[in-house]
Design an enzyme around this catalytic site. Structure first.
Site: not given
Length: 754
Positions: A85, A231
């Site tokens: 991320s 993610d």
């Protein structure tokens, strides 16, 4: 004796030669590793290989940059980087050659609000899309396909963020194996179908980073290799095991994990959903931390109440990362290398200055019904030019600004020693019919209120040139139905035709000499027309057309004996529009002009040869936090009979504040004004923050019957003070208005007012 001396000399000579031979061999073998490892100048047999592991956590991940600053101050070379991320963003950019100072300038200077939206800035939109944005503030991209409504796969498609990453990483266009970056790198994403971890180690670096931070439900998934990726935090938020697989002997792990919410803060569906995500992320992070070795270093910045979306505190977040790493300098010192060796490391890590390539060809991979020529006409970058990153960004935004595509991407490719610039356009997956909404209202707290709810339904891609069929609906105080077929005539889309039809109605007040309302008329109007036009870049438009209309009016409030009648109109209508505003809610720069001239001719069915002009002009100037908007509004009929339909209304906030909306009417109405406001900063809770404004206005105008009545002495002076807030529904104002004659109002309004 001489014989023995001669023998000793021979032995000495042999021993000397043997010693030199061994020195030579030792030199050869000791030089070989340096020659073979010249891409890794900090590597030698005496130091362990270091893996830097950067966890995800949104804006909290800016603290990673502070940690990297300390590593460089301590002369700690990094041999491998893994990230998830926000950790993938910082780690990927550092692995690609950015310095900590470059990263700091980026995160503190970037417009994060713009990066986390899809729509280009208003002044970058195609002119037709500007008009859409101005009319319909509620930007819910609802689509219709295959007989059912559909929504995008995420609130944000990631268009602007992708363009930002691609531009920053242009110098890595030829790097397909992430082991060949300045520092070997891995990004971690998750397969949304299976929940499995996906290690991204090759391909497009910007796309890999973008996939790693695609928060489910917020960002649309990224498809790579046939897998829908989101993610990586839900699978492996602290990928230390991957750094070990790459060959790291010692791990430096930066844990910025978001803490769990307390019971008091679990008061909404959104907060509970976020808590579930946090629990999943923390569990996989704890598993990674449990496997750390005693020689590994875990850095956990104390970030307090800094949230995952709190990008406005970038400088503070970075400093907290620095402070956390500063506390473990004694442990980092064991990994430090000498100045000479570290300079070699930095020489390898820094990307240095890069020369932009000459573009040999430009190509569009078009995944839409639009003709390739239409898209190519939007691209300014031409073959034979040196690549200009700023122009490249404008080209990408111009294509995306057509509002036809889910995404517009670009890449550089090298084929047969030629460098090509390739744009890829992907049609919106949620349909080619789009629905947008608008809403406005005003209430003076005296039982007088107005409102309007509107919707626009647009069917796009009717043909290769981008024909559209749009229908608009409006209910409230001024009901309206409008339909238009908009057809570009050339691949440049500059010239177009637009047959259209409309029904609308409005109320007109009639006053006595003392300014008292004696009646209210309801006017109904139906019209059809055919026009031709030309777009003037993305800043303006001119139209010319024929129209025919029929209408009628009757008493709505007042003496039923008052006359009712019908009317006919027909003739020529000419319009010009100019718009360079940077935004529509509370603009800070630009100008806007709209002019419409209507010429009625009895030969074309009109009752008389009445002519009219509607004109508005305003220019926006900002100094620091203070903005001033001088402007003029005017509408008037000429050579017309004194009939009800030949009249306009004026009154309300910014249009003679102190009067009620549309309180005054006449064949001529006009206002000159100056609006001013100051940006007071953002207010709100958590991620839901809006800009607050304090301001006021000074106005002069009136409503007149014949134009001869327009004099300076007849002007009514008015003004207002207000508090304003920008919201997803449009601007909201709480205002006090005062006008000559004791007219005053206090009211709340929602919707565009200037």
């Amino acid at each position: 004796m001489d014989f023995m001396n001669a023998g000793n000399k021979r032995v000495f000579l042999y021993r000397a030669l043997l010693f030199l031979f061994f020195c030579f061999v030792s030199f050869i073998f000791s030089s070989a590793p340096a020659a073979a490892g010249q891409n890794e100048p900090a590597q030698n047999q005496s130091r362990p290989r270091v893996g830097l592991v950067l966890s995800g956590g949104g804006a909290r991940g800016i603290s990673h940059i502070g940690v990297i600053k300390v590593l460089e101050e301590m002369r700690v070379p990094v041999d491998f980087i893994t990230g998830t991320s926000m950790g993938a963003i910082v780690g990927g950019l550092y692995a690609a050659g950015m310095s900590p100072d470059d990263l700091e300038k980026l995160v503190t200077g970037i417009d994060w609000d713009n990066a986390f939206t899809d729509r280009p800035a208003v002044d970058e939109l195609a002119f037709r899309r500007k008009q859409d944005s101005q009319r319909y503030k509620i930007d819910v991209d609802l689509g219709y396909r295959d007989g059912k409504f559909a929504m995008p796969k995420g609130m944000i498609q990631g268009q602007n963020l992708n363009v930002l990453l691609k531009t920053l990483l242009l110098h890595t266009a030829d790097v397909k194996d992430f082991d060949n970056l300045r520092i070997p790198f891995r990004a971690v994403a998750a397969d949304i179908e299976t929940g499995d971890q996906v290690i991204l180690q090759s391909g497009d670096l910007a796309q890999a980073i973008r996939a790693s931070m695609s928060i489910p439900g917020v960002f649309a998934p990224v498809e790579i290799g046939g897998r829908m990726l989101v993610d990586g935090g839900i699978a492996n938020n602290l990928p230390a095991d991957i750094a070990r697989q790459m060959g790291a002997d010692i791990i430096i792990a930066v844990d910025i994990g978001t803490p769990l919410r307390s019971r008091e803060n679990l008061s909404s569906a959104a907060s509970i959903t976020a808590q579930v995500m946090t629990i999943l992320i923390q569990k996989n992070m704890q598993a990674q931390l449990a496997n750390m070795k005693k020689e590994d270093i875990v850095i956990q910045p104390v970030l307090g109440n800094i949230g995952t979306s709190d990008f406005s505190n970038a400088a503070r977040t970075l400093s907290l990362g620095y402070e956390a790493a500063d506390k473990v300098r004694n442990r980092l010192a064991a990994l430090s290398v000498g100045p000479g060796l570290y300079q070699k490391y930095l020489a390898q890590q820094r990307k240095g200055s890069t020369k932009e390539p000459v573009i040999d060809y430009v190509r569009v991979e078009n995944n839409s019904p639009l003709a390739p020529q239409v898209l190519e006409a939007q691209i300014e970058t031409k073959a034979g030019e040196t690549l200009n990153p700023e122009k490249l960004v404008r080209d990408t935004r111009r294509l995306y600004g057509l509002d036809t595509f889910e995404s517009v991407d670009f890449r550089l490719e090298n084929i047969n020693k030629q460098t090509g610039l390739v744009f890829t356009t992907n049609e919106k997956s949620w349909g080619d019919t789009f629905i947008k909404f608008g809403f406005s209202m005003a209430d003076n707290f005296k039982g007088e209120n107005t409102y309007s709810v509107g919707a626009s339904v647009t069917k796009t891609g009717l043909n290769a040139l981008g024909g559209e069929w749009r229908t608009e609906f409006q209910i409230g105080d001024s009901p309206r139905v409008f339909t238009e077929f908009y057809q570009p005539l050339t691949s440049s889309t500059r010239f177009f035709i637009n047959p259209q039809a409309e029904f609308r109605q409005r109320n007109v007040n009639i006053f006595d000499h003392n300014g008292n309302i004696v009646a209210q008329y309801l006017i109904r109007y139906m019209a059809g027309g055919l026009g031709v036009g030309r777009q003037l870049g993305n800043w303006g438009e001119i139209r010319l057309g024929l129209f025919r209309a029929y209408g009628g009016y009757k008493v709505n409030i007042g003496d039923p004996a008052l006359p009712s009648d019908s009317f006919n109109e027909g003739g020529l209508i000419t319009s010009f529009s100019y718009n360079t505003l940077d935004r529509f809610d509370f603009p800070t720069r630009g100008a806007e002009i709209d002019a419409i001239i209507t010429n009625n001719f009895q030969a074309l069915g009109a009752d008389d040869n009445a002519n009219s002009l509607t004109l508005s002009w305003q220019v926006v100037k900002t100094w620091g936090k203070y903005t001033f908007i001088p402007g003029i509004l005017y509408s008037g009929f000429f050579n017309s009979n004194e009939t009800i339909e030949n009249s306009y209304n004026i009154g309300g906030f910014f249009n003679l504040s102190g009067y009620s909306p549309n309180e005054l009417s006449g064949r001529q109405v006009g206002v000159t004004r100056v609006i001013f406001y100051r940006n007071m900063g953002s207010v709100g809770l958590g991620s839901f923050r809006n800009q607050l404004y304090l301001g006021g206005s000074a106005e002069a105008g009136n409503a007149w019957q014949p134009k001869e009545d327009i004099t300076l002495d007849s002007l009514i002076y008015a003004g207002s003070v207000f508090v304003g807030l920008n919201t997803f529904l449009g601007p909201v104002f709480l205002a006090y208005g005062l006008a000559e004659g004791g007219h005053q109002t206090i009211g709340l309004s929602l919707g565009q007012r200037f």
